[in-house]
Every structure is written in C-alpha cells, then in structure tokens.
Write an enzyme that holds these catalytic residues in place. Structure first.
Site, PDB file in Angstrom:
ATOM      1  CB  CYS A 277      -0.963   0.009   1.169  1.00 25.44           C
ATOM      2  SG  CYS A 277      -1.223  -1.566   1.946  1.00 25.44           S
ATOM      3  NE  ARG A 306       1.577  -9.577   4.931  1.00 23.56           N
ATOM      4  CZ  ARG A 306       0.306  -9.465   4.618  1.00 23.56           C
ATOM      5  NH1 ARG A 306      -0.580 -10.288   5.154  1.00 23.56           N
ATOM      6  NH2 ARG A 306      -0.100  -8.538   3.776  1.00 23.56           N
ATOM      7  CD  GLN A 324      -0.858  -8.609  -0.607  1.00 24.22           C
ATOM      8  OE1 GLN A 324      -1.837  -7.995  -1.025  1.00 24.22           O
ATOM      9  NE2 GLN A 324      -0.266  -8.324   0.531  1.00 24.22           N
ATOM     10  CG  ASP A 326      -1.971  -5.386  -3.122  1.00 18.07           C
ATOM     11  OD1 ASP A 326      -3.186  -5.272  -2.917  1.00 18.07           O
ATOM     12  OD2 ASP A 326      -1.098  -4.862  -2.395  1.00 18.07           O
ATOM     13  CG  HIS A 328      -3.447  -0.332  -2.780  1.00 21.23           C
ATOM     14  ND1 HIS A 328      -2.317  -1.052  -3.069  1.00 21.23           N
ATOM     15  CD2 HIS A 328      -3.824  -0.690  -1.513  1.00 21.23           C
ATOM     16  CE1 HIS A 328      -2.006  -1.805  -2.020  1.00 21.23           C
ATOM     17  NE2 HIS A 328      -2.903  -1.609  -1.064  1.00 21.23           N
ATOM     18  CE  LYS A 412     -10.397  -7.807   7.810  1.00 24.98           C
ATOM     19  NZ  LYS A 412      -9.133  -8.478   7.937  1.00 24.98           N
ATOM     20  CG  HIS A 458      -5.992  -1.696   1.210  1.00 22.20           C
ATOM     21  ND1 HIS A 458      -4.653  -1.534   1.453  1.00 22.20           N
ATOM     22  CD2 HIS A 458      -6.613  -0.692   1.852  1.00 22.20           C
ATOM     23  CE1 HIS A 458      -4.476  -0.474   2.227  1.00 22.20           C
ATOM     24  NE2 HIS A 458      -5.652   0.057   2.477  1.00 22.20           N
TER      25      HIS A 458
HETATM   26  C1  TSB Z   1      -5.014  -6.381  -0.272  1.00 24.90           C
HETATM   27  N1  TSB Z   1      -2.794  -4.289   1.949  1.00 24.90           N
HETATM   28  C2  TSB Z   1      -3.719  -5.322   1.638  1.00 24.90           C
HETATM   29  C3  TSB Z   1      -3.792  -5.538   0.149  1.00 24.90           C
HETATM   30  O1  TSB Z   1      -3.860  -4.307  -0.517  1.00 24.90           O
HETATM   31  C4  TSB Z   1      -3.247  -6.607   2.342  1.00 24.90           C
HETATM   32  O2  TSB Z   1      -2.040  -6.854   2.412  1.00 24.90           O
HETATM   33  N2  TSB Z   1      -4.194  -7.393   2.811  1.00 24.90           N
HETATM   34  S1  TSB Z   1      -3.922  -8.789   3.565  1.00 24.90           S
HETATM   35  O3  TSB Z   1      -3.016  -8.585   4.654  1.00 24.90           O
HETATM   36  O4  TSB Z   1      -5.200  -9.319   3.909  1.00 24.90           O
HETATM   37  O5  TSB Z   1      -3.226  -9.763   2.581  1.00 24.90           O
HETATM   38  C5  TSB Z   1      -3.805 -10.026   1.327  1.00 24.90           C
HETATM   39  C6  TSB Z   1      -3.994 -11.510   1.111  1.00 24.90           C
HETATM   40  O6  TSB Z   1      -2.737 -12.178   1.203  1.00 24.90           O
HETATM   41  C7  TSB Z   1      -4.849 -12.211   2.142  1.00 24.90           C
HETATM   42  O7  TSB Z   1      -6.207 -12.066   1.837  1.00 24.90           O
HETATM   43  C8  TSB Z   1      -4.400 -13.660   2.010  1.00 24.90           C
HETATM   44  O8  TSB Z   1      -5.116 -14.306   0.973  1.00 24.90           O
HETATM   45  C9  TSB Z   1      -2.960 -13.530   1.555  1.00 24.90           C
HETATM   46  N3  TSB Z   1      -1.987 -13.857   2.620  1.00 24.90           N
HETATM   47  C10 TSB Z   1      -1.833 -13.202   3.797  1.00 24.90           C
HETATM   48  N4  TSB Z   1      -0.849 -13.746   4.515  1.00 24.90           N
HETATM   49  C11 TSB Z   1      -0.359 -14.789   3.783  1.00 24.90           C
HETATM   50  C12 TSB Z   1       0.677 -15.753   3.987  1.00 24.90           C
HETATM   51  N5  TSB Z   1       1.427 -15.751   5.079  1.00 24.90           N
HETATM   52  N6  TSB Z   1       0.913 -16.669   3.029  1.00 24.90           N
HETATM   53  C13 TSB Z   1       0.169 -16.672   1.892  1.00 24.90           C
HETATM   54  N7  TSB Z   1      -0.800 -15.784   1.650  1.00 24.90           N
HETATM   55  C14 TSB Z   1      -1.076 -14.864   2.569  1.00 24.90           C
HETATM   56 ZN    ZN Z   2      -3.026  -2.642   0.684  1.00 27.97          ZN
END
Ligand code: TSB
Ligand code: ZN
Length: 584
Positions: A277, A306, A324, A326, A328, A412, A458
């Site tokens: 983001c 992460r 992702q 992803d 925005h 959300k 997001h």
């Molecule tokens: C959608 N900032 C927002 C983005 O813009 C975001 O990061 N959202 S999130 O934290 O929900 O992460 C997005 C998606 O990543 C989640 O819906 C999930 O499907 C996936 N995700 C989250 N953590 C993991 C992980 N450790 N391993 C694999 N996929 C993951």
């Molecule tokens: Zn985001």
C-alpha cells in the site's frame, strides 16, 4: 467434517480424551509435564514436556494402548475445587501449572481440578463421568510446539487425537482424514514437482519449480487480462522500503511484529515490505488528480515478506515470502459503492471460472463501542458499512458479519475457504481505508477546484498466488484444467520403430501452436506409459499407432475418461484451442 468444537457432547468427550491421553503419557513417561490440552475443530491436542524425548508417530500406538487400558479401568472422573494457594502448593513441582495458576488474577479464585484414578489435572471442565465412556478414539499425529507459541521458549511435544461416540463415526473421520491427506497440496506439490523448500533458503520460503511456475504464470496472465479490461494500471515497485515509509503508513506502529527486522545500508534503514500500500500511495501522489480521473486503480503482482510463526508456515498456503495479486483503488467517497461492487463482481466471476463453490463471505465491521481501536467518525463508518452490505445483498451473496473484526482503518470483506488440512484461510479480500490517504496527504481536485482526500480500497482477488495455488491444487487434486496444466498433452507412440516418426511430426505441429506437449519415446510398454501419464494427471494422452499413422489422425484419452476418441489433426487442434480459450 463434523466440527468437534461446535458439538457439545463431542467437545466434552474430546476434552476428557485429552486427559486420558495425559494419564497414559504419565504412566509411560513418569517425568512428563503437561501444558494445555484444548479441544479444536478436529478433536483435541495436548502439549507435553517430555524432557529430551522427541516423540514420533511410532510412539503413538503404545500411548494409545495405554489409553485403552486407562479407559477400561473405568475410573470415575471427579471434580474438586481448591484455593489458589492450595493449588500453588499442590502443583509446586510443576512449573507449567504454577505458570497457569499464577496468572489467575484474584487471590480468592477457586481452582477446579479433575481426577481419574492416579491422575489429576487442573481444568475448568466439564468432563464425562467415567473413563469408560471414552472408547472410540485415535491419536492422529505428533508435532513440536513452542511453549506459548514463542520460538524463544522450549519446544513441547504436541499430540493430536480425536474421539467419537461410536466406531462408525470414528471410522468415517479416519477415512476423511486419509482423503484430506491425499489432497494436501504439500503432498501433491511434491509428487507433481510444483514447488520445494530448502533449509538453506529458509522456512516459509518456497521455491517454485518449473511445473509450478507454469501454473503461476498462467494465473498471472489470467488475472492481468481481467484487470486490464477493468481499467487497472499495473506497476512494478521494490520489495523493500525505508523504515520511514512504514512509519508514515502506520505499519511500523501497528504491524511491526509481522515484519522482518530492518537492515541498514549506508545511511538508509530498510525493511522487507509486508504490504504494498505505501508504495502505491506514492505512485498515486506522483501526479495531480482531478475528480474526473477517479477511480484510479494501481495493480501489482507484488512480493511481500511477513513474519509468520514457524509453526504456522505451511506449504504454499502460509508463507513468509508471498506474491500478492494486489491493487489499490483510489476513489471519491461517492464512488465507494460502485467500486466495491465491481470488486465483488470480479471475485464472483473468478470463482465461477475456477469452479470454486465452497467459500464464505465474511464482512468485518467495527465495534461501535470500541472507540480506542477504530478511528472516530461514526457517520463515515455507518455509511461505508451500509454500502458494503447493500452490494452483498444486491448480488444475493450469503455472508456473516464479524463485529469488531474490521481493521482500524475501515470495514472489509474477506472470502474464506477451507483447505484439505487445517483451519479456514482467507483468499480474496477487499478493505476500505479512510486513513492511509490522509497519512500520505493524498488528494484530488473536486469540481469546485477544492482539494479532497480520496478513499482507498485495498483488494486482492487471488489473495496471494501462493495461497491461491495451494487452494487450486487441493480443489483439483492436481488434475488441473488444460490451461493451467504444466504438461497439457502427452504423445505416446505404440511402437517406436513404426510410429515414432509420425509422433514427432505431431509433436512439432502441437509445439508450434504453443501447447505444452511431451513425447514419451521410452522403450516401455504402452500400458505402462499410459498409467504414468495418468499418474502425472496430464489432461490429454495421445496414443499413436498404425491406424493413426495411416489415416493421419490422433487418438486421445482425456484424464479421468475411459473412452478413446480419434480425430484428424485439425479437428484435434480446434478442440484444444477451444478448451484453452474457454479456460474452463
Ligand atoms: C489487499 N494491503 C492489503 C492488500 O492491498 C493486504 O495486504 N491485505 S492482507 O493482509 O489481507 O493480505 C492479502 C492476502 O494475502 C490475504 O487475503 C491472504 O489471501 C494472503 N496472505 C496473507 N498472509 C499470507 C501468507 N502468510 N501466506 C500466503 N498468503 C497470505
Ligand atoms: Zn493494501
């Protein structure tokens, strides 16, 4: 699968069975100390300190046998209550119990214990009346689990099990577990050479092998095409940012424990990014925007890092390095409903394309009472939450509301699915955000020439390519649709002496068309090669014998079908093209 935790009787039985397990372990390993033994969806587990002993699955039958013995003993399970001080005295030799008891606040707390024969455990209960009620159980697996889930603490032995009221229910469950194991993406991923991991790379850092990479590339192309049509603009941004970037966004204050530690390079301090983001906010801010330009949709296939607990990482489903799908979306407040609707529509379309049916929508809302967690603008929250609800109702989507589960910056929508093994996970997500645009001082000029702050959505449709691929592997059990299959067509000459030349000619024709095709020219029997083709779950096996050579045709068998069909080369190519265009 029956959710044990949600069934009162089974819940009690499984909890009692955890005690039975502890009793048996104590008989076999007198120095064992016990941490907690909760009931979970799948049954129960108990975390146990066995000193230096590491249990393996081979140890489970002996424990199970001892449990059967304890069950037959038919001991009454008796509750008694003691004061906190008495409890501290009674369990003074057990640091785990002392830890539990000390954390109970009040001095005058009454602590309940349950005894069965020679075994007593601290417990809130309730329990079954006698050990003989526990007859139909099975220990399922054993794993390491850090005390209190903290990797700095000692590793305990976690034994999982399940208990039912009768043999039939237990047998059914064991069958389901076996089927789930067969479907587990980690198993199929290994068999089909989709991905691997290596200690030298690190935990939760999967390596996508060529076969897996083909699937991922297809997913990327698929969603990219869709997003292009919907007016998304894709960017590439670095997978690091400075600590200051994440201080500006608020992640450093609110999300630090999920991030990798920072590193210094010259006079800059970087972090591996956990989210994209902030980068996209800066992309938006790079230009002046008029109200007419909005919505602006910035997309990226973006790599994030992460910190996930080492016990939580799992194949491709929960990783520490992820990509992702992803985007925005920068919108005016009056566009929130419309834009959210487009995202939900995209999610529904994609799920339909993939034939995904078992999923649930979760709408996470704020807890209006919790003024500390949620930034305070009741009108804005109410309006936004109402808009999201309306869209879901309009589509006729079933959803459940999770009060107090919203992020601090906005409500959300998450889409939850159930993997073959383990608890539900989120795939798609769409999150409304009123705060981030303010933090980055984003703006657009409205129709009266005034500066206004946009709202951000997001959204990630696949979630991550990692998690989505894990899910698709399990949904298809590795038998991917043609467009996703690493190898789409397998040509098998009946006899290399007579049929190889024509097979090679077909191979070249099909390769030229861009299909992923292999020729099995090993000197093996036809039956053997066919079996292997099926084991590799290749969608089309082409058998080329004399009839095919003479008539310039191909005969194919589709994965999962018994029938063999013969077509001219042109007809066959048409069939494949159609199936690829349909992406079904
Ligand atoms: C959608 N900032 C927002 C983005 O813009 C975001 O990061 N959202 S999130 O934290 O929900 O992460 C997005 C998606 O990543 C989640 O819906 C999930 O499907 C996936 N995700 C989250 N953590 C993991 C992980 N450790 N391993 C694999 N996929 C993951
Ligand atoms: Zn985001």
């Amino acid at each position: 699968m029956i959710n044990i935790k949600e069934n009162e009787r089974l819940s009690i039985m499984n909890h009692s069975c955890a005690h039975l397990l502890a009793q048996a372990v104590k008989h076999l390993y007198p120095n064992a100390l016990f941490w907690v033994g909760p009931v979970i969806e799948e049954g129960f587990y108990y975390d146990i300190d066995l000193g230096d002993k590491t249990l393996t699955e081979d140890d489970l039958p002996a424990i199970e046998k001892e449990m059967k013995k304890c069950s037959k003993d038919n001991k009454r399970i008796v509750r008694h209550e003691i004061s906190k001080n008495e409890a501290l005295r009674e369990f003074s030799n057990d640091p785990y119990k002392v830890d539990l008891i000390s954390r109970m606040d009040e001095e005058d707390t009454v602590i309940s214990c349950y005894s069965q024969g020679d075994f007593t455990d601290l417990c809130r209960g309730p329990h079954v009346e006698s050990t003989k009620e526990l007859k139909y159980f099975k220990l399922l697996k054993v794993s390491g689990a850090y005390w209190k889930g903290d990797s700095k603490n000692k590793m305990l032995q976690r034994i999982y099990g399940v208990c039912f009221e009768n043999q039939e229910d237990l047998d059914n469950r064991l069958k389901e577990i076996e089927e789930a194991k067969q479907r587990d993406h980690r198993k199929i991923g290994k068999e089909l050479n989709l991905f691997m991991s290596h200690d030298l790379v690190g935990k939760g850092m999967p390596l996508w092998l060529p076969n897996g990479a083909i699937i991922r590339k297809q997913l990327e192309n698929y969603i990219y095409e869709k997003e292009q049509k919907l007016g998304y603009q894709h960017v590439y941004t670095p997978c690091v940012g400075t600590v200051d970037l994440y201080k500006t966004s608020g992640h450093w204050a609110h999300y630090k424990e999920n991030m990798f530690p920072s590193m210094k390079v010259d006079d800059e301090e970087f972090v591996l990014r956990p989210m994209n983001c902030p980068h996209h906010m800066l992309v938006y801010a790079n230009k002046l925007h008029s109200y007419r330009d909005l919505p602006i949709r910035i997309g990226e296939f973006a790599t994030d890092f992460r910190y996930e607990a080492s016990g939580a990482v799992k194949g491709l489903e929960r990783v520490r390095c992820m990509c992702q799908n992803d985007a925005h979306l920068f919108v005016r407040p009056d566009q929130i409903g419309d834009e959210f609707k487009k995202v939900v529509k995209l999610i529904l379309d994609v799920y339909q394309d993939f034939g995904i049916k078992n999923y649930t929508f979760r709408l996470s809302l704020r807890d209006p009472e919790d003024k500390e967690k949620y930034f305070d603008d009741d009108d804005m929250w109410n309006e936004a939450e109402e808009k999201l609800r309306n869209v879901l109702n309009e589509f006729g989507c079933e959803y459940h509301e999770a009060i107090g589960e919203a992020a601090f910056y906005g409500p959300k929508l998450d889409v939850e699915v159930k993997p073959a093994v383990g608890p539900e996970v989120t795939l798609s997500t769409c999150q409304l955000d009123f705060l981030l645009p303010r933090k980055f001082e984003l703006s657009y000029i409205d129709n009266e020439g005034n500066r206004q702050v946009p709202v951000v959505l997001h959204r990630a449709i696949f979630g991550t390519f990692d998690r989505f691929t894990a899910f698709i592997i399990e949904e298809t059990k590795g038998a991917f649709p043609l467009w996703l299959s690493p190898v789409q067509l397998n040509i098998i000459p009946v006899n290399n002496t007579y049929h190889l030349e024509y097979s090679e000619e077909i191979l070249n024709i099909l390769k030229d068309r861009g299909y992923r095709v292999e020729l099995d020219n090993r000197e093996e029997k036809l039956g053997y090669k066919m079996r292997e083709s099926v084991m590799k779950k290749i969608p089309y096996s082409l058998v080329i014998g004399q009839k095919e050579v003479d008539n310039r045709t191909v005969s194919y068998r589709k994965y999962g079908c018994e029938e063999t069909i013969t077509l001219t080369i042109n007809e066959f190519v048409e069939l494949i093209d159609k199936e690829l265009t349909d992406r079904k």
